[in-house]
Design a protein around this motif. Structure first.
Motif, short mmCIF file in Angstrom:
data_model
loop_
_atom_site.label_atom_id
_atom_site.label_comp_id
_atom_site.label_asym_id
_atom_site.label_seq_id
_atom_site.Cartn_x
_atom_site.Cartn_y
_atom_site.Cartn_z
N MET A 1 20.49 -3.16 2.83
CA MET A 1 21.13 -4.17 3.64
C MET A 1 22.62 -3.84 3.75
SD MET A 1 18.63 -6.27 4.29
CE MET A 1 18.73 -8.00 4.37
N ILE A 2 23.18 -4.18 4.89
CA ILE A 2 24.63 -4.00 5.06
C ILE A 2 25.25 -5.38 5.30
CG2 ILE A 2 24.46 -1.63 5.91
CD1 ILE A 2 25.01 -2.80 8.75
N GLU A 3 26.48 -5.51 4.88
CA GLU A 3 27.21 -6.76 5.01
C GLU A 3 27.94 -6.80 6.35
OE1 GLU A 3 31.17 -8.50 3.01
OE2 GLU A 3 29.55 -8.07 1.59
N VAL A 4 27.78 -7.90 7.07
CA VAL A 4 28.53 -8.12 8.31
C VAL A 4 29.18 -9.50 8.21
CG1 VAL A 4 27.02 -6.66 9.71
CG2 VAL A 4 26.53 -9.10 9.54
N MET A 5 30.17 -9.75 9.07
CA MET A 5 30.84 -11.05 9.05
C MET A 5 30.60 -11.75 10.38
SD MET A 5 34.76 -12.14 8.23
CE MET A 5 34.61 -11.59 6.55
N ARG A 6 30.03 -12.94 10.29
CA ARG A 6 29.80 -13.75 11.49
C ARG A 6 31.14 -14.23 12.03
NH1 ARG A 6 24.06 -15.56 11.68
NH2 ARG A 6 24.71 -16.14 13.75
N VAL A 14 22.27 -7.76 6.92
CA VAL A 14 21.22 -7.36 7.85
C VAL A 14 20.63 -6.02 7.41
CG1 VAL A 14 22.21 -8.57 9.84
CG2 VAL A 14 22.81 -6.20 9.46
N ASN A 15 19.39 -5.82 7.76
CA ASN A 15 18.72 -4.55 7.52
C ASN A 15 19.13 -3.61 8.64
OD1 ASN A 15 16.94 -2.40 7.37
ND2 ASN A 15 15.21 -3.66 6.81
N PRO A 16 19.87 -2.55 8.35
CA PRO A 16 20.36 -1.67 9.41
C PRO A 16 19.24 -0.94 10.14
CG PRO A 16 20.81 -0.70 7.29
CD PRO A 16 20.29 -2.08 7.02
#
Length: 66
Positions: A1-6, A14-16
């Motif tokens: 999973m990678i971290e993203v910022m809403r 999210v699973n890349p």
């Protein structure tokens, strides 16, 4: 999973492997294979760097099928 910022500043993972495409409109929209769209603050280059790092951690640093 990678971290993203809403856009609201919350961290989201999210699973890349499920990202189908990215589009800047002007915010970055990730379209998942499911059709769901996630709008994030990250830049396209940041997401690509995170995906590359994630794949290296998994030992997937070469093109499949070659």
């Amino acid at each position: 999973m990678i971290e993203v910022m809403r856009l609201d500043g919350k961290t989201y993972w999210v699973n890349p492997h499920m990202i189908e495409s990215m589009e800047e409109t002007p915010d970055l929209t990730l379209t998942m294979l499911s059709g769901k769209k996630i709008i994030v603050r990250n830049s396209p280059s940041d997401i690509m760097e995170k995906i590359i790092t994630y794949r290296k951690q998994l030992g997937i640093n070469k093109q499949e099928g070659l």
